[in-house]
Design an enzyme around this catalytic site. Structure first.
Site, PDB file in Angstrom:
ATOM      1  N   ASP A 187     -81.173  32.359 -55.485  1.00 38.01           N
ATOM      2  CA  ASP A 187     -81.984  31.477 -53.706  1.00 38.01           C
ATOM      3  C   ASP A 187     -82.514  31.436 -52.781  1.00 38.01           C
ATOM      4  O   ASP A 187     -82.648  33.626 -52.221  1.00 38.01           O
ATOM      5  CB  ASP A 187     -80.490  31.184 -53.129  1.00 38.01           C
ATOM      6  CG  ASP A 187     -80.633  29.471 -52.759  1.00 38.01           C
ATOM      7  OD1 ASP A 187     -81.740  29.337 -52.493  1.00 38.01           O
ATOM      8  OD2 ASP A 187     -79.832  29.628 -51.729  1.00 38.01           O
ATOM      9  N   HIS A 219     -90.933  30.176 -56.038  1.00 43.10           N
ATOM     10  CA  HIS A 219     -90.264  30.425 -57.864  1.00 43.10           C
ATOM     11  C   HIS A 219     -91.377  31.137 -58.416  1.00 43.10           C
ATOM     12  O   HIS A 219     -90.452  32.003 -59.069  1.00 43.10           O
ATOM     13  CB  HIS A 219     -90.679  29.125 -57.981  1.00 43.10           C
ATOM     14  CG  HIS A 219     -89.962  27.931 -57.255  1.00 43.10           C
ATOM     15  ND1 HIS A 219     -88.328  28.766 -56.810  1.00 43.10           N
ATOM     16  CD2 HIS A 219     -90.350  26.511 -56.770  1.00 43.10           C
ATOM     17  CE1 HIS A 219     -87.944  27.348 -56.489  1.00 43.10           C
ATOM     18  NE2 HIS A 219     -88.655  26.076 -56.638  1.00 43.10           N
ATOM     19  N   LEU A 257     -77.554  43.850 -73.711  1.00 43.66           N
ATOM     20  CA  LEU A 257     -77.129  42.528 -72.509  1.00 43.66           C
ATOM     21  C   LEU A 257     -77.086  41.703 -73.156  1.00 43.66           C
ATOM     22  O   LEU A 257     -77.915  40.775 -73.875  1.00 43.66           O
ATOM     23  CB  LEU A 257     -78.163  42.750 -71.650  1.00 43.66           C
ATOM     24  CG  LEU A 257     -78.451  41.736 -70.479  1.00 43.66           C
ATOM     25  CD1 LEU A 257     -77.045  41.901 -70.021  1.00 43.66           C
ATOM     26  CD2 LEU A 257     -79.873  41.488 -69.477  1.00 43.66           C
TER      27      LEU A 257
HETATM   28  C1  FPP Z   1     -83.943  28.402 -54.939  1.00 42.50           C
HETATM   29  O1  FPP Z   1     -84.450  28.556 -53.995  1.00 42.50           O
HETATM   30  C2  FPP Z   1     -84.002  28.663 -56.764  1.00 42.50           C
HETATM   31  C3  FPP Z   1     -83.744  27.769 -57.454  1.00 42.50           C
HETATM   32  C4  FPP Z   1     -83.634  26.182 -57.706  1.00 42.50           C
HETATM   33  C5  FPP Z   1     -84.657  28.272 -59.421  1.00 42.50           C
HETATM   34  C6  FPP Z   1     -84.753  29.432 -59.436  1.00 42.50           C
HETATM   35  C7  FPP Z   1     -85.468  30.015 -60.229  1.00 42.50           C
HETATM   36  C8  FPP Z   1     -85.953  30.821 -60.038  1.00 42.50           C
HETATM   37  C9  FPP Z   1     -85.935  32.246 -59.652  1.00 42.50           C
HETATM   38  C10 FPP Z   1     -86.895  30.993 -61.078  1.00 42.50           C
HETATM   39  C11 FPP Z   1     -86.943  31.267 -62.659  1.00 42.50           C
HETATM   40  C12 FPP Z   1     -86.009  31.027 -63.285  1.00 42.50           C
HETATM   41  C13 FPP Z   1     -86.166  31.973 -64.425  1.00 42.50           C
HETATM   42  C14 FPP Z   1     -85.487  32.155 -65.571  1.00 42.50           C
HETATM   43  C15 FPP Z   1     -87.410  31.253 -65.415  1.00 42.50           C
HETATM   44  P1  FPP Z   1     -84.592  28.109 -53.801  1.00 42.50           P
HETATM   45  O2  FPP Z   1     -85.924  26.598 -54.027  1.00 42.50           O
HETATM   46  O3  FPP Z   1     -83.712  26.558 -53.184  1.00 42.50           O
HETATM   47  O4  FPP Z   1     -85.055  28.415 -52.278  1.00 42.50           O
HETATM   48  P2  FPP Z   1     -84.712  27.703 -50.717  1.00 42.50           P
HETATM   49  O5  FPP Z   1     -82.971  27.142 -50.901  1.00 42.50           O
HETATM   50  O6  FPP Z   1     -84.812  28.693 -49.986  1.00 42.50           O
HETATM   51  O7  FPP Z   1     -85.254  26.533 -50.725  1.00 42.50           O
END
Ligand code: FPP
Length: 233
Positions: A13, A30, A124
């Protein structure tokens, strides 16, 4: 001497806040998040962790603006395309967990390709949760059990979950200073140890991952029982 958990699950997150703090578009967060993901996957493989499960896109994330959803899917395509060879070389077995019916055909094809190619790998076990929600998973399992006419015991029920062949997480990590489960592995995390880090996911490092494992090593896991020493007294 630190002992490794068998299975670590991570709620990655903070990508949006990382980007906002730098006055960048959310996609930049992202993108940086994918870099952090790659490093943690490599590190987990190197230290010999058996299972790593990552929450990449939830059933609730469809409520985000369509541009952000498209960017996340594009990043996923990029990740699968650019990392397949590396994951296979590193003996990683990849599973993608969650609903498949709302994903684009090309993404499903890529997932099936790498799942098939990596199915006999013995390193893994990496699971990426995509269009995943804990409640959806439980309802899907209940409905499949009913359809098959099975009595729902804990063991039988577990076999209907997306994680039927994956052990429950020992350690659940959430980054970005939020203290919620957010519909992640609701059934499976019943007795997981929880570790909350203030670090935003794009800044998360192998050292912080190791700190979480150190913290896990200090925990006494009783699974609802009592301390082993006390039971002998
Ligand atoms: C949360 O940050 C993250 C996500 C909703 C997506 C997680 C995705 C990635 C780390 C990249 C893609 C992963 C792979 C495996 C290709 P948020 O957008 O909710 O952040 P915020 O809470 O600060 O708004």
């Amino acid at each position: 001497m630190t002992s490794l958990p068998n299975h670590i699950a991570i709620i990655m997150d903070g990508n949006g806040r990382w980007a906002k703090a730098r006055r960048l578009p959310r996609t930049a967060g992202h993108k940086k998040g994918v870099e952090a993901t790659k490093k943690i996957v490599t590190h987990a493989g190197e230290i010999g962790l058996p299972y790593l499960t990552l929450y990449a896109f939830s059933t609730e994330n469809w409520a985000r603006p369509v541009d952000e959803i498209n960017d996340l899917m594009a990043l996923l395509r990029f990740y699968l395309k650019s990392e397949t060879a590396e994951l296979l070389k590193n003996n990683v077995r990849l599973r993608v967990i969650g609903r498949r019916d709302r994903l684009s055909k090309d993404i499903i094809d890529m997932i099936e390709n790498i799942e098939e190619k990596s199915k006999d790998n013995t390193g893994l076990n990496l699971s990426i949760c995509l269009d995943y929600g804990g409640r959806e998973e439980i309802l899907n399992a209940v409905n499949t059990a009913i359809k098959n006419g099975h009595a729902v015991t804990e063991e039988a029920f577990s076999q209907y979950l997306y994680t039927f062949d994956i052990p429950d997480p020992d350690l659940l990590i959430r980054t970005s200073g939020e203290y919620r489960i957010s519909n992640f592995l609701l059934w499976q995390c019943t007795y997981s140890e929880l570790y909350f880090s203030d670090i935003l996911w794009p800044d998360f490092t192998a050292d912080e991952f190791d700190n979480a494992i150190q913290s896990y090593n200090q925990r006494e896991r009783r699974f609802g029982g009592i301390d082993k020493k006390e039971s002998k007294a």
